[in-house]
Design a protein around this motif. Structure first.
Motif, PDB file in Angstrom:
ATOM      1  N   ALA A  55       0.841  -1.219   0.000  1.00  0.00           N
ATOM      2  CA  ALA A  55       0.000   0.000   0.000  1.00  0.00           C
ATOM      3  C   ALA A  55       0.870   1.260   0.000  1.00  0.00           C
ATOM      4  CB  ALA A  55      -0.919  -0.013   1.211  1.00  0.00           C
ATOM      5  N   ARG A  56       2.064   1.190   0.575  1.00  0.00           N
ATOM      6  CA  ARG A  56       2.930   2.373   0.645  1.00  0.00           C
ATOM      7  C   ARG A  56       3.570   2.724  -0.705  1.00  0.00           C
ATOM      8  NH1 ARG A  56       3.029   4.157   5.462  1.00  0.00           N
ATOM      9  NH2 ARG A  56       4.839   5.491   5.139  1.00  0.00           N
ATOM     10  N   ASP A  57       3.423   1.821  -1.691  1.00  0.00           N
ATOM     11  CA  ASP A  57       3.927   2.121  -3.044  1.00  0.00           C
ATOM     12  C   ASP A  57       2.973   3.026  -3.824  1.00  0.00           C
ATOM     13  OD1 ASP A  57       6.140   0.415  -2.722  1.00  0.00           O
ATOM     14  OD2 ASP A  57       4.940  -1.338  -3.301  1.00  0.00           O
ATOM     15  N   ILE A  58       1.735   3.146  -3.343  1.00  0.00           N
ATOM     16  CA  ILE A  58       0.700   3.867  -4.104  1.00  0.00           C
ATOM     17  C   ILE A  58       0.888   5.387  -3.963  1.00  0.00           C
ATOM     18  CG2 ILE A  58      -1.813   4.283  -4.262  1.00  0.00           C
ATOM     19  CD1 ILE A  58      -0.920   1.498  -5.293  1.00  0.00           C
ATOM     20  N   ASP A  59       0.899   6.093  -5.119  1.00  0.00           N
ATOM     21  CA  ASP A  59       1.067   7.561  -5.117  1.00  0.00           C
ATOM     22  C   ASP A  59      -0.271   8.301  -5.156  1.00  0.00           C
ATOM     23  OD1 ASP A  59       3.911   7.305  -5.559  1.00  0.00           O
ATOM     24  OD2 ASP A  59       3.384   6.735  -7.609  1.00  0.00           O
ATOM     25  N   MET A  60      -1.290   7.599  -5.638  1.00  0.00           N
ATOM     26  CA  MET A  60      -2.576   8.276  -5.859  1.00  0.00           C
ATOM     27  C   MET A  60      -3.706   7.246  -5.775  1.00  0.00           C
ATOM     28  SD  MET A  60      -3.689  10.333  -9.304  1.00  0.00           S
ATOM     29  CE  MET A  60      -2.758  11.789  -8.882  1.00  0.00           C
ATOM     30  N   ILE A  61      -4.796   7.630  -5.134  1.00  0.00           N
ATOM     31  CA  ILE A  61      -5.968   6.740  -5.049  1.00  0.00           C
ATOM     32  C   ILE A  61      -7.152   7.478  -5.672  1.00  0.00           C
ATOM     33  CG2 ILE A  61      -7.572   5.548  -3.496  1.00  0.00           C
ATOM     34  CD1 ILE A  61      -5.241   5.484  -1.427  1.00  0.00           C
ATOM     35  N   ILE A  62      -7.729   6.871  -6.703  1.00  0.00           N
ATOM     36  CA  ILE A  62      -8.924   7.468  -7.328  1.00  0.00           C
ATOM     37  C   ILE A  62     -10.080   6.500  -7.112  1.00  0.00           C
ATOM     38  CG2 ILE A  62      -9.893   8.541  -9.376  1.00  0.00           C
ATOM     39  CD1 ILE A  62      -7.134   8.622 -10.629  1.00  0.00           C
ATOM     40  N   VAL A  63     -11.126   6.974  -6.469  1.00  0.00           N
ATOM     41  CA  VAL A  63     -12.303   6.138  -6.244  1.00  0.00           C
ATOM     42  C   VAL A  63     -13.441   6.666  -7.111  1.00  0.00           C
ATOM     43  CG1 VAL A  63     -14.036   5.396  -4.567  1.00  0.00           C
ATOM     44  CG2 VAL A  63     -11.627   5.485  -3.902  1.00  0.00           C
ATOM     45  N   ALA A  64     -13.893   5.836  -8.042  1.00  0.00           N
ATOM     46  CA  ALA A  64     -15.033   6.191  -8.896  1.00  0.00           C
ATOM     47  C   ALA A  64     -16.294   5.693  -8.204  1.00  0.00           C
ATOM     48  CB  ALA A  64     -14.882   5.540 -10.264  1.00  0.00           C
ATOM     49  N   THR A  65     -17.167   6.622  -7.848  1.00  0.00           N
ATOM     50  CA  THR A  65     -18.410   6.227  -7.173  1.00  0.00           C
ATOM     51  C   THR A  65     -19.430   7.366  -7.208  1.00  0.00           C
ATOM     52  OG1 THR A  65     -19.322   5.240  -5.153  1.00  0.00           O
ATOM     53  CG2 THR A  65     -17.706   6.989  -4.830  1.00  0.00           C
ATOM     54  N   PHE A 111      -1.633  10.622 -15.565  1.00  0.00           N
ATOM     55  CA  PHE A 111      -0.656  10.935 -14.504  1.00  0.00           C
ATOM     56  C   PHE A 111       0.590  10.066 -14.638  1.00  0.00           C
ATOM     57  CE2 PHE A 111      -3.775  13.500 -12.322  1.00  0.00           C
ATOM     58  CZ  PHE A 111      -2.997  14.399 -11.601  1.00  0.00           C
ATOM     59  N   VAL A 112       0.364   8.781 -14.929  1.00  0.00           N
ATOM     60  CA  VAL A 112       1.509   7.860 -15.033  1.00  0.00           C
ATOM     61  C   VAL A 112       2.341   8.199 -16.269  1.00  0.00           C
ATOM     62  CG1 VAL A 112       2.146   5.443 -15.416  1.00  0.00           C
ATOM     63  CG2 VAL A 112       0.448   6.024 -13.675  1.00  0.00           C
ATOM     64  N   ARG A 113       1.679   8.445 -17.405  1.00  0.00           N
ATOM     65  CA  ARG A 113       2.413   8.790 -18.633  1.00  0.00           C
ATOM     66  C   ARG A 113       3.210  10.079 -18.466  1.00  0.00           C
ATOM     67  NH1 ARG A 113       1.035   5.920 -23.273  1.00  0.00           N
ATOM     68  NH2 ARG A 113      -0.836   4.699 -22.886  1.00  0.00           N
ATOM     69  N   ALA A 114       2.650  11.035 -17.688  1.00  0.00           N
ATOM     70  CA  ALA A 114       3.336  12.317 -17.489  1.00  0.00           C
ATOM     71  C   ALA A 114       4.492  12.192 -16.492  1.00  0.00           C
ATOM     72  CB  ALA A 114       2.323  13.359 -17.010  1.00  0.00           C
ATOM     73  N   GLY A 115       4.614  11.032 -15.878  1.00  0.00           N
ATOM     74  CA  GLY A 115       5.680  10.840 -14.890  1.00  0.00           C
ATOM     75  C   GLY A 115       5.346  11.455 -13.540  1.00  0.00           C
ATOM     76  N   ALA A 116       4.078  11.822 -13.341  1.00  0.00           N
ATOM     77  CA  ALA A 116       3.680  12.461 -12.087  1.00  0.00           C
ATOM     78  C   ALA A 116       3.257  11.442 -11.026  1.00  0.00           C
ATOM     79  CB  ALA A 116       2.541  13.439 -12.342  1.00  0.00           C
ATOM     80  N   ALA A 117       3.119  10.182 -11.420  1.00  0.00           N
ATOM     81  CA  ALA A 117       2.780   9.111 -10.461  1.00  0.00           C
ATOM     82  C   ALA A 117       3.340   7.803 -11.004  1.00  0.00           C
ATOM     83  CB  ALA A 117       1.270   9.002 -10.295  1.00  0.00           C
ATOM     84  N   LYS A 118       3.759   6.927 -10.074  1.00  0.00           N
ATOM     85  CA  LYS A 118       4.288   5.618 -10.508  1.00  0.00           C
ATOM     86  C   LYS A 118       3.220   4.539 -10.436  1.00  0.00           C
ATOM     87  CE  LYS A 118       9.234   5.324  -9.772  1.00  0.00           C
ATOM     88  NZ  LYS A 118      10.290   4.912  -8.883  1.00  0.00           N
ATOM     89  N   HIS A 119       2.465   4.550  -9.344  1.00  0.00           N
ATOM     90  CA  HIS A 119       1.432   3.532  -9.134  1.00  0.00           C
ATOM     91  C   HIS A 119       0.138   4.221  -8.681  1.00  0.00           C
ATOM     92  CE1 HIS A 119       4.510   0.451  -9.393  1.00  0.00           C
ATOM     93  NE2 HIS A 119       5.199   1.043  -8.418  1.00  0.00           N
TER      94      HIS A 119
END
Ligand code: ACO
Length: 312
Positions: A55-65, A111-119
């Motif tokens: 869980a500590r590898d995650i840079d961003m959490i998006i919840v669709a709801t 975000f990942v393609r822009a290099g702004a987040a890894k996971h």
């Protein structure tokens, strides 16, 4: 679990009507006391295990709801705490109804393609049983509760991953599917409760027509953008709302229905959760194999719709 037969004792409907009009046979209902973030966190933990990440590898959490725990704060921050993610990662919700997963996936990809987040953790979760009027047969037979999640990570350079995403909306259909009460336009009051303004309202026929049309054009456009011919596509994992909508999409796109991975008979319409739930089942069953091309497409309230093509 709630079957069509169970619904026969609640409203004036039949198993036959529901199966013929929708393809749905049963749906899952969350336990009392279980919140949207509980289901989302469970799906997120399973996605982390599949991705072999912490869980500590995650840079961003998006919840669709569209059925958050509460209006403020976001459901994503509850998920962040529940899974033990870092307390400085980004976390936010996306409200695009049944298209929510496609929207969140598209944002994560950028975000990942822009290099702004890894996971990026992308969760689609819905607890629609809490916002459905269980005395309205035109809506209560359609929906179910569920959650699914994926982790979007940097490309490994092996050609696998997200090939294209596209998201769209047409607000001229805003009143065709909505929960009108409880927001700033109609704050919760005894009157809004009495008028049942906190439940899902839907013009099923209008949504049906625009769903077939827009899902077909979005699917064709997504395949073109990804450089994948309809004949070469291995799987469609569509939003699972109604079998007849998907039959229409199959006919218009020329992708046979046999290539659509379908599980709506068991879950009903779980809105933003339906694609990640179906994807998870398809992968675990061995239906979707490494290197295969998969199209996601979804349309829901707004109307909002989206598509993505991935190489698994
Ligand atoms: N059981 C028995 N009869 C019913 C039920 C029910 N559960 N619900 C409605 N009926 C009746 C209606 O009252 C109507 O009766 P009438 O002819 O005497 O007036 C008759 O069945 C036909 O109703 P319609 O609404 O015209 O039925 P339709 O064939 O359009 O099917 C449905 C309804 C299944 C909702 C369909 O319009 C649909 O699937 N629309 C898409 C909506 C959807 O999936 N929304 C989810 C969110 S958006 C998305 O995910 C794409």
């Amino acid at each position: 679990m709630m079957t069509n037969r169970d619904l026969e004792s609640r409203v004036d409907t039949t198993d036959q009507w529901i199966v013929e009009r929708t393809g749905i046979r049963e749906r899952r209902i969350a336990a009392e006391g279980e919140a949207t973030s509980d289901m989302a966190a469970e799906a997120a933990r399973r996605a982390l295990a599949s991705a072999e990440l912490d869980a500590r590898d995650i840079d961003m959490i998006i919840v669709a709801t569209v059925t958050p725990d509460m209006p403020l704060p976001s459901t994503a921050v509850f998920v962040q705490a529940k899974i033990g993610a870092r307390n400085d990662c980004a976390a936010f919700d996306i409200a695009a109804a049944c298209a929510g997963f496609c929207y969140a996936l598209s944002i994560a990809d950028k975000f990942v393609r822009a290099g702004a987040a890894k996971h990026v953790m992308v969760v689609g979760v819905e607890l629609l049983s809490r916002v459905v009027d269980w005395s309205d047969r035109s809506t209560c037979v359609l929906f179910g509760d569920g959650a699914g999640a994926v982790v979007v990570s940097e490309s490994r350079g092996d050609g696998r991953g997200i090939l294209s995403t596209a998201i769209h909306a047409d607000g001229s259909y805003a009143s065709a599917l909505r929960i009108p009460g409880g927001g700033s336009a109609e704050p919760a009051s005894a009157r809004t409760l009495e008028l049942k303004r906190h439940f899902v309202e839907m013009n099923g026929r209008e949504i049906f027509k625009v769903a077939v049309k827009n899902l077909s054009s979005a699917s064709a456009a997504a395949l073109t953008a990804a450089g994948v011919a309809a004949d070469d596509l291995d799987w469609v994992v569509p939003h699972q709302a109604n079998l007849r909508i998907l039959e229409g999409v199959a006919e218009r796109t020329g992708v046979p229905l046999t290539r659509f991975y379908l599980n709506l008979a068991r879950y009903g319409n779980t809105s933003s959760a339906s694609i990640p739930i179906a994807l998870d089942e398809a992968v675990r069953e061995g239906a979707i194999k490494a290197g295969q091309s998969v199209l996601f497409c979804a349309l829901g309230g707004g109307v909002a719709w989206g598509s993505a093509v991935i190489r698994w």
